[in-house]
Design a protein around this motif. Structure first.
Motif, short mmCIF file in Angstrom:
data_model
loop_
_atom_site.label_atom_id
_atom_site.label_comp_id
_atom_site.label_asym_id
_atom_site.label_seq_id
_atom_site.Cartn_x
_atom_site.Cartn_y
_atom_site.Cartn_z
N UNK A 37 0.91 -1.27 -0.02
CA UNK A 37 0.08 0.11 -0.01
C UNK A 37 0.92 1.30 0.01
N UNK A 38 2.26 0.87 0.29
CA UNK A 38 3.04 2.22 0.52
C UNK A 38 3.92 2.28 -0.90
N UNK A 39 3.54 1.64 -1.84
CA UNK A 39 4.44 1.50 -3.02
C UNK A 39 4.84 3.02 -3.72
N UNK A 67 10.53 -2.60 2.72
CA UNK A 67 10.56 -1.49 2.12
C UNK A 67 11.80 -1.30 1.29
N UNK A 68 12.74 -1.41 1.97
CA UNK A 68 14.23 -1.14 1.37
C UNK A 68 14.30 -2.16 0.08
N UNK A 69 14.12 -3.12 0.39
CA UNK A 69 14.55 -4.25 -0.95
C UNK A 69 13.57 -4.34 -1.97
N UNK A 70 12.38 -4.10 -1.57
CA UNK A 70 11.15 -4.30 -2.77
C UNK A 70 10.88 -2.75 -3.30
N UNK A 71 11.01 -1.73 -2.30
CA UNK A 71 10.32 -0.27 -3.08
C UNK A 71 11.42 0.54 -2.74
N UNK A 72 12.81 0.26 -2.62
CA UNK A 72 13.88 1.20 -2.73
C UNK A 72 14.13 2.06 -1.88
N UNK A 73 13.37 2.12 -0.53
CA UNK A 73 13.56 3.14 0.28
C UNK A 73 15.08 3.12 0.72
N UNK A 305 3.35 19.91 5.43
CA UNK A 305 2.45 20.44 4.52
C UNK A 305 1.77 19.56 3.70
N UNK A 306 0.81 20.07 3.09
CA UNK A 306 -0.40 18.95 2.44
C UNK A 306 0.36 18.38 1.20
N UNK A 307 1.24 19.25 0.75
CA UNK A 307 2.03 18.49 -0.40
C UNK A 307 2.78 17.47 -0.22
N UNK A 308 3.39 17.40 1.06
CA UNK A 308 4.26 16.19 1.54
C UNK A 308 3.47 15.21 2.13
N UNK A 309 2.47 15.55 2.94
CA UNK A 309 1.46 14.73 3.33
C UNK A 309 0.76 13.78 2.45
N UNK A 310 0.46 14.31 1.33
CA UNK A 310 -0.27 13.41 0.30
C UNK A 310 0.85 12.20 -0.42
N UNK A 311 2.20 12.39 -0.24
CA UNK A 311 3.02 11.34 -0.43
C UNK A 311 3.56 10.47 0.67
N UNK A 312 2.85 10.76 1.74
CA UNK A 312 3.12 9.78 3.02
C UNK A 312 2.27 8.78 3.15
N UNK A 313 2.61 7.77 3.92
CA UNK A 313 1.71 6.59 4.42
C UNK A 313 1.95 6.40 6.00
N UNK A 314 1.20 6.21 6.87
CA UNK A 314 1.19 6.10 8.28
C UNK A 314 0.98 4.65 8.73
N UNK A 315 1.79 4.12 9.55
CA UNK A 315 1.57 3.02 10.13
C UNK A 315 1.65 3.05 11.71
N UNK A 316 0.78 3.72 12.46
CA UNK A 316 0.83 4.05 13.81
C UNK A 316 0.70 2.43 14.35
#
Length: 361
Positions: A37-39, A67-73, A305-316
């Protein structure tokens, strides 16, 4: 059980129940569905309700690796001091350095000596031995390890005068002492803060003037050191606010006090976002810091800011029922966690806070 869930654009998209006693973790299929979901996200925030829950840390290890191996974080930021993590990275980059020891020192006392942190540290050690592209950093202004002492050499390399550095480092060590006792009597801060604060401000201004003119280090390094010195002042001013708290502050008063720290943490996160524009970043911190709209006071992610939030995923991560464990080899009942004044559940249950997301089916 420990309950974890992913939250994107204020919409809950999944939840997992973990059993601490048996250490049951989700299957690879379930984990893949969740993390994928975070790809397309540039930022992923991973929370933890209590620093040290081994079961949550074991899951976090798997999430970070995936996330590091499969999605390049390629950057992982922790609730650790931003400067100390930078020093640790430089030591890790040295050829032939003892990666395991460096990581252990950098994460000294992390998560109350949780047994669950071992898997994550071992993963990082393997990555650096393989000359991984990974960068580890921090967002916290608080100091935790001896790596903070390395600031003296960095200032020497930048060409700052020796007498300025000597005075500044003496004051910085006093700041570290002040930090370690920020929970002590407010009267202490009332009598100590003014004379110390004025001196530290003046010493910082003199070094900043020298750094602005320095040609002995590259611009990225110079800007980083300027950030650290400015945030040391921010840290001092935040700690000074402790003096205005009563002896037995309410949850609301404590959260208002801690909101100042979240603002500094956001500033550190923003530095990484601006200086590594092509990187994908994982942020691992307390659930409180990585959840939007959790209280009337801003958390680190509320400043996004909203511009960064739109590119973020949250896993609390929050506790729902059952037990959690591996903190110094012990298990803790969630009910006792909820009653603890230091727990996220206790703070969320205070009047005026939205904690509806704690109700799982």
């Amino acid at each position: 059980f420990t309950a974890l869930f992913a939250q994107m654009d204020d919409l809950t998209v999944g939840s997992i129940l973990l059993h601490s006693q048996t250490n049951d973790l989700p299957s690879e299929v379930d984990l893949t569905k969740l993390v994928d979901a975070f790809r397309d996200k540039r930022l992923v925030f991973l929370g933890e309700a209590t620093h040290g829950d081994g079961t949550a840390l074991k899951l976090k290890n798997r999430l970070i690796n995936y996330l590091i191996k499969e999605h390049g974080f390629d950057i992982v930021l922790f609730e650790r001091n931003i400067y100390e993590m930078d020093v640790m990275m430089r030591f890790l980059a040295q050829e032939g350095s003892h990666k395991g020891y460096i990581l252990q020192e950098g994460f000294r006392n992390m998560h109350r000596i949780s047994m669950g942190i071992g898997d994550l540290m071992s993963s990082f050690e393997r990555m650096f031995l393989q000359k991984s592209f990974l960068r580890i950093g921090g967002v916290d202004p608080l100091y935790y390890s001896r790596y903070g002492d390395c600031l003296e050499k960095d200032l020497v390399d930048a060409g700052v005068k020796t007498n300025l550095i000597r005075n500044y480092m003496r004051s910085l060590k006093e700041l570290m002492v002040l930090q370690d006792c920020y929970s002590c009597s407010p009267d202490y801060f009332s009598t100590y803060r003014n004379s110390y604060s004025n001196r530290f401000d003046e010493e910082t201004k003199k070094i900043l003037q020298s750094l602005y003119l320095s040609q002995r280090i590259d611009s990225l390094r110079r800007n980083f050191l300027i950030l650290i010195l400015k945030h040391n002042i921010d840290l001092l001013n935040w700690l000074k606010d402790r003096g205005s708290l009563p002896d037995n502050p309410s949850s609301n008063q404590l959260l208002e006090f801690f909101a100042g720290r979240d603002k500094i943490m956001f500033g550190n996160l923003l530095w990484y976002l601006q200086n590594y524009p092509n990187s994908r970043i994982i942020v691992s911190a307390s659930t409180y810091h990585v959840t939007r709209g959790i209280s009337r006071y801003k958390t680190m992610v509320d400043y996004l800011p909203d511009s960064i939030h739109a590119k973020a995923g949250y896993f609390p991560v929050v506790y729902y029922e059952g037990s959690h464990g591996y903190i110094e080899g012990r298990y803790y009942d969630v009910d006792s966690v909820k009653r603890s004044k230091g727990s996220i559940e206790y703070m969320l249950s205070s009047k005026g806070f939205n904690y509806a997301f704690l109700k799982f089916k």
